[in-house]
Structure formats: C-alpha cells, structure tokens
Scaffold this active site. Structure first.
Site, PDB file in Angstrom:
ATOM      1  N   GLY A  74       3.040   9.238  35.484  1.00  8.81           N
ATOM      2  CA  GLY A  74       4.439   9.084  35.285  1.00  8.81           C
ATOM      3  C   GLY A  74       4.613  10.028  33.755  1.00  8.81           C
ATOM      4  N   SER A  75       5.367   9.314  32.833  1.00  6.59           N
ATOM      5  CA  SER A  75       5.727  10.221  31.668  1.00  6.59           C
ATOM      6  C   SER A  75       4.652  10.559  30.730  1.00  6.59           C
ATOM      7  CB  SER A  75       6.721   9.330  30.883  1.00  6.59           C
ATOM      8  OG  SER A  75       7.822   9.221  31.515  1.00  6.59           O
ATOM      9  N   ILE A  76       3.151  10.304  30.827  1.00  7.24           N
ATOM     10  CA  ILE A  76       2.531  10.854  29.992  1.00  7.24           C
ATOM     11  C   ILE A  76       1.965  12.084  30.392  1.00  7.24           C
ATOM     12  CG2 ILE A  76       1.497   8.340  29.382  1.00  7.24           C
ATOM     13  CD1 ILE A  76      -0.602   8.554  31.408  1.00  7.24           C
TER      14      ILE A  76
END
Length: 576
Positions: free
Chosen positions: A298-300
């Site tokens: 995801g956003s990491i």
C-alpha cells in the site's frame, strides 16, 4: 584259605596283546596331536578373528557428545543454552515388580497418561525409552521412587530463557540436538560442534574396565552472538501484544533495524510460542511473519516512486498535480483518494502527506516500467533478504515487460506487488542513509557493513523531509516526545479467497528517527484489526511511536526535537 602273594596273582601274570597296547598309544598320540592342532589354530591362525569376536562382545565405542554452543544477544544475554537432563528408560520385565502407586507417580512426573505408560511397559522388548530430555529436578524425583527396572541416562536439553519473546528468532532444536527452526537451524553447523569418541572394554555388567584406544575429544560448538537487543525485543513484543488486544487483530509483527550498521535489533511476530514447551506447538504460531509473510504494502511504497521521479528529473518539488475531487478515471478504472472531497492541485510533498493515490498515478505516467522495475529490484523487492534466515520470502515483483498501464499506476502506490515487513524496513534505509541501502545482519557485526546506492543524497534528503511532514500533524499525526520522526503509513485490503476483502485490512507504518541523524528504522504491521479503526496511522502508528521512543532512550540517542517538545515530554512523564 591261603592267600597267594600279590605278585603271584594270575590276573597280573596275564599279558595283553601287543596290538592293544599300540592302539592305546596311537589314540593317546592322536589326542595330543588334536589338542596341539587346536591350540595352534586358536592361538595362531584364528587369533585375529577371535579377538574381533571378543571385542564385539566386550569392546564398545562411547560417543563423547559435543556441547552445543550458546546463542547470545548483542549484550551477552543468553537466549539459548544446553543444560544437563536425563533420558528415562525401563526394562519391562523388571518393572513388573513395581507397585501400582509407583507407576501412577512415575506417569505424573513424566507427564504421560498412566494408561499409555502401562501399555509401553507391557512391551515384549527388553529395553524401552519412556521420555527424553527430562529436567534434572524431575529426574531426581523419579530416582527417589526407587522403581525396579527404571533407569536414567545422561543427556542435554536446550533451554530458552526468553521463551516466547525471542522464539521466532532463536527457533528450537530436536532431541538429537539438531536445529529445526530459526537461528538454531540457520547456524546449526556452527552451534553443533563435533562429537568425540572413546574406545573401551566393558565387563558383562557394563562397567568400563579398560581404554583400548586414545580418546578423541569432542569439539564443542561455538557460541553465536546475535545483533538482537533483548530489551528492544521485549519492547516491540509488548507493544504488538497490546495493539493486538486493543484492536482484536489476528496477528502483528514488528522489526527494528540499526540505520548505521544494518543490524536487526528486534524482530517480533505474534501469535508466538514457547520453545521450552513443544508438546503442543500450534502450526500457525510457528511462522516468523516478519520474514515469511508477504503482503501488498500500500502507501508505504509511495516514497520510493516519488524518489525515483525526483532522482530522474521527471518532476521537481514545485511540480503540481491536479488530483481533483478525489476520483480519477484512468485506463477504464476509478482511482480514489482517502479524502473523498479531494485534495485539489498539490505538489509531491503533499502527495505523500495526504497519501494521494491519484497523485501517485500522475507521477507514474512520467516513469517507464523498466525504470520502476530497476528501482524496486535495487531496493530488494522480489528477492529474499540475505540474512540466511529459513523461510525468508522474496515477495512478488512481476517482470516489467508484462505490466499494463493500470498495473504500473497501482504499483506506484503499493498494489500489484508484495513484500515482507523485513523487506519494507530494509528498503527504508535508503532514506535514513542519504540514498544508499545498507546490508542487513542478524549477527552482531564487528566490521563496517556494505551498502549500495539507490538514490542521490539530495533526493534522499528531500524525501526525508517529506516523510517528516507526512508523519506529523498534517499527515499521520504520529509524534514521539523529544524526537523528530519521519515515516509513512500504509493501509491495504487483504486478499481473501483470491479477491480483495471489504472487511479485512493490513495496517502498516514504516519510518525512522531521529530525522536529524537517523539511528533506527522501525516497521510495524497489524493484520486484520477488528475494532478501533483499520488505517495504518491509527492502528500501527502508535506502536511505531512507542517503539521508537523506547528504543532511542535505551540506546542513549540525544533528543533532536525543539526544547518545548522535550519539556512537554518531561511534564507528561511527571503527570503519569
């Protein structure tokens, strides 16, 4: 009646035939010849064979067992050691003389159901093991029972003082003293050493009466010092445990990496197990989820895509991206942002701060698939971490030639590829180390680590400042009193039965501190939280903050936050 003189006895006057005398003489000679021949055969011709037969009956090779090496943490705390124990065995025929109460007491001490013990003692064999690796205190109680036919044999057993806190790192061995999981398996050869031997002659009672060959002494296994710090390990373990209880999560994992040396200071995974009690080991708890489980990050992943675009000069810090009202039609798909009202037109720093999927899609349009693939590969994605740990997963990174445009966009913000939590922490070292990624180690290092440059130092510094903003008040709202932190949250839907679940999420947070001179990278992941939210900043962010604050204080790292933050920290601790 007149008796005849002795020499006048007619019987004595009779003479035997000469052939009979010769026959007797020949028979006596043959007898002596047979005895002489037999003696010659036994003492001359068959000497070697007979000696071998005798040795087989009375000569034995005793194995001198090498002591398995200890496993220590970086400060010398023992994580695994071999301690004396006993193997309990019995002669079934002899034990029949034991009383019923003695058998009941024996079953209780051995923790074996009495019915099972009695069935084993009714065996036709003349030797049967009852239990291996019985602790010395229990063995002494068994000895005090004075049960006929029950005997003991010296051996060793592995003891793990830290129990379930370090179970997934240290692992465990079997009754043959061979590593089965974790470090015990990875470094089994070094820890095992080499057994010695002693050739002896025993009498019929089994007593050693003579050494027939020089003793070959055992070579004990070498001690192994890990990079793990038990204090930090317990801090991570307890923080994850509390988070699982608070959010009723299915599992959780966390890792702490030294940004300077690449040493892994802590690596915890829940649920866990106690290697000292292996009678009932739940299979689901044996996995070290930090290295074996992969997930869509995801956003990491967003900082890596943004850094690549900055490094290649495709965008600058002033490049603006029109994210509109939070919904964007792209390649026949709708891409949305968390802020459904929209973030409007923003720069790359705000793309990271607001975690805009639309902004990352627009950035991905400026990059070629092979450029992204080369960058992700350099970060270690799609490759198992080189720490020698059993079961370390490589994750998934498909060849760039098969990427569709929508897949390139989703990979830019962390979907369509998978990583382990350790891979994520490793990749973030590029931002903590001015663009170069340091090699990892689970063993304490005594020399400088190797590293590989991925981004320029200028790009790394830019992303570092953006990640500080992303973790702060305008982003994830994560703070650690006294220290400046940088990091990124990630919230990804879990795949259930081949489809993205609408109820199950994986909440993650990866970052580093202190920003002024990064010392540690911390990565946290909580699987399937049920209550209290599911966003990475809400679920994993507080765990990250707790671990960062405690670790930096343990390591004696000087605070780098403004003075008022330090004062606030002192005041808050005074109130508590």
């Amino acid at each position: 009646m007149k008796r005849l003189p002795f020499f006048d006895n007619p019987v004595l006057r009779g003479q035997l035939p000469m052939w009979r005398a010769r026959l007797v003489l020949i028979l006596v000679f043959i007898g002596f010849a047979a005895l002489a021949g037999r003696a010659l055969f036994l003492q001359g011709i068959s000497t070697h064979f007979l000696q071998q037969q005798g040795e087989r009956r009375y000569e034995r090779t005793l194995v001198l067992t090498a002591t398995r090496g200890k496993i220590l943490d970086r400060n010398g705390v023992v994580l695994a050691s071999s301690v004396p124990a006993r193997a309990i065995w019995a002669i079934p025929d002899d034990i029949k003389q034991a009383g019923a109460q003695q058998i009941t007491a024996l079953a209780g001490l051995l923790e074996i159901p009495e019915a099972d013990l009695r069935r084993r003692l009714n065996d036709d064999r003349n030797f049967v093991y009852l239990k291996h690796q019985v602790p010395m205190d229990v063995a002494d109680k068994i000895k005090d029972l004075k049960i006929p036919g029950v005997h003991q044999q010296p051996e060793t057993m592995r003891y793990y003082p830290e129990g379930d806190v370090t179970a997934h790192i240290v692992g465990f061995d079997n009754i043959e003293d061979q590593g089965q999981e974790g470090v015990e398996l990875t470094f089994n050869k070094q820890l095992s050493g080499r057994d010695g031997s002693r050739r002896v002659i025993k009498d019929r009672l089994g007593r050693v009466i003579e050494d027939v060959q020089a003793v070959n002494p055992p070579v004990n296994g070498r001690d192994l010092t890990l990079s793990i710090d038990t204090r930090i390990q317990y801090l991570v373990y307890k923080a994850l445990q509390d988070a699982m209880a608070r959010h009723q999560a299915r599992a959780a994992s966390g890792v702490v990496v030294d940004a300077k040396t690449g040493e892994i200071l802590a690596m915890a995974s829940l649920p866990t197990f106690d290697p000292n009690h292996r009678e009932t080991l739940p299979m689901d708890a044996l996995r070290n989820r930090t290295v074996t489980d992969t997930f869509e990050p995801g956003s990491i992943m967003k900082p890596f895509t943004a850094a690549l675009a900055l490094d290649l000069g495709r965008i600058t810090t002033s490049t603006m991206f029109a994210t509109g009202n939070g919904r964007f039609q792209y390649q026949g798909n709708t891409i949305t942002d968390v802020e459904h009202g929209g973030n409007g037109t923003i720069n790359v720093a705000d793309v990271l701060r607001f975690s805009s999927n639309i902004g990352m899609t627009l950035i991905s349009e400026k990059l070629e698939p092979h450029e992204m693939w080369d960058c992700f590969t350099a970060l270690g994605l799609g490759q198992a971490p080189q720490i020698g740990f059993p079961g370390a997963a490589p994750g998934r990174l498909r060849p760039w030639a098969r990427w569709r445009l929508i897949e390139k966009a989703t990979m830019a913000y962390g979907y369509g590829l998978s990583v382990s939590l350790l891979q994520a922490a490793h990749a973030y070292t590029v931002f903590a180390r001015d663009g170069d990624m340091v090699s990892l180690s689970l063993v304490k290092r005594d020399s400088a680590p190797t590293s590989m440059r991925v981004y320029s130092s200028r790009t790394a510094a830019l992303i570092r400042s953006m990640l500080e903003a992303a973790a702060g008040p305008g982003g994830s709202k994560i703070s650690v009193p006294g220290y400046r932190i940088a990091g990124k949250s990630g919230t990804a839907r879990m795949i259930v039965n081949g489809r993205y679940s609408l109820q199950s999420y994986r909440s993650s947070f990866v970052g580093f501190a202190p920003v002024s001179d990064p010392r540690i990278i911390v990565a946290v992941s909580v699987e399937d939280p049920k209550v209290g939210g599911y966003y990475g900043a809400v679920v994993s962010g507080p765990v990250f903050a707790r671990v960062v604050g405690g670790t930096l204080r343990m390591l004696g790292v000087q605070p780098d936050a403004p003075l008022d933050s330090t004062v606030a920290m002192v005041n808050s601790e005074t109130v508590r």
